[in-house]
Design an enzyme around this catalytic site. Structure first.
Site, PDB file in Angstrom:
ATOM      1  N   ASP A  30     -31.524 112.821  46.202  1.00 53.78           N
ATOM      2  CA  ASP A  30     -32.972 112.981  46.330  1.00 53.78           C
ATOM      3  C   ASP A  30     -33.259 114.197  47.221  1.00 53.78           C
ATOM      4  O   ASP A  30     -32.605 114.408  48.237  1.00 53.78           O
ATOM      5  CB  ASP A  30     -33.580 111.706  46.948  1.00 53.78           C
ATOM      6  CG  ASP A  30     -35.086 111.648  46.782  1.00 53.78           C
ATOM      7  OD1 ASP A  30     -35.563 110.763  46.050  1.00 53.78           O
ATOM      8  OD2 ASP A  30     -35.806 112.489  47.390  1.00 53.78           O
ATOM      9  N   HIS A  99     -36.251 106.204  36.978  1.00 50.97           N
ATOM     10  CA  HIS A  99     -35.155 106.518  37.909  1.00 50.97           C
ATOM     11  C   HIS A  99     -34.914 105.322  38.800  1.00 50.97           C
ATOM     12  O   HIS A  99     -35.820 104.544  39.073  1.00 50.97           O
ATOM     13  CB  HIS A  99     -35.446 107.771  38.732  1.00 50.97           C
ATOM     14  CG  HIS A  99     -36.765 107.755  39.424  1.00 50.97           C
ATOM     15  ND1 HIS A  99     -37.949 108.030  38.777  1.00 50.97           N
ATOM     16  CD2 HIS A  99     -37.098 107.463  40.704  1.00 50.97           C
ATOM     17  CE1 HIS A  99     -38.955 107.927  39.625  1.00 50.97           C
ATOM     18  NE2 HIS A  99     -38.474 107.567  40.799  1.00 50.97           N
TER      19      HIS A  99
END
Ligand code: AMP
Ligand code: ZN
Length: 134
Positions: A30, A99
């Site tokens: 991320d 996701h």
């Protein structure tokens, strides 16, 4: 999906810190990690959310999560790990390509993914069960 950033990342059109890749998924770090090692599992095919993802990938994604979580726990020596998957704005979804978050947790970290339980619900649990079951 032409303008979907996760389609572009998953298919390698935009570079990412890739941890794992196979025919169906790419796992990346991320860009704004909640904790050290915060990763995202992205299907290469576009699905907006859990309601839309196909059964084959829906079952495969948990295997990828398990393998990655095991590897991450050993490599990062984290004290815990949250698996989080948001659907809809009300649930905190900001990128509308399915996701799954893998968030390593460390004693004393400030990630705070709290969902405080209420001592008592102000509705009848049996009625809720009946409503869901239909
Ligand atoms: P969600 O709130 O479940 O939709 O999560 C979206 C996540 O995607 C957030 O944790 C963002 O930090 C992350 N994110 C957004 N853009 C990128 C990017 N270009 N590369 C990696 N992660 C991203
Ligand atoms: Zn997409």
């Amino acid at each position: 999906m032409e303008n979907c950033i996760f389609c572009k990342i998953a298919n390698g059109e935009i570079p990412s810190n890739t941890l794992y890749e196979d025919d169906d998924f790419r796992v990346i770090l991320d860009i704004e990690p909640a904790t050290k090692g915060h990763a995202l599992i992205l299907p290469k095919k576009h699905f907006a959310n859990l309601y839309e993802i196909d059964d084959e990938r829906a079952s495969k994604v948990l295997l990828v999560a398990k393998q990655m979580a095991t590897k991450m726990q050993k490599a990062l020596n984290c004290d815990g790990l949250n698996v989080v998957q948001n659907n809809g704005v009300a649930a905190g979804q900001t990128v509308f390509h399915f996701h799954m978050h893998l968030v390593p947790r460390y004693e004393q970290d400030d990630a705070g993914l709290d969902m405080p339980n209420k001592k008592a619900a102000d509705y009848d649990l049996k009625e809720v069960a009946a409503q869901i079951i239909g």
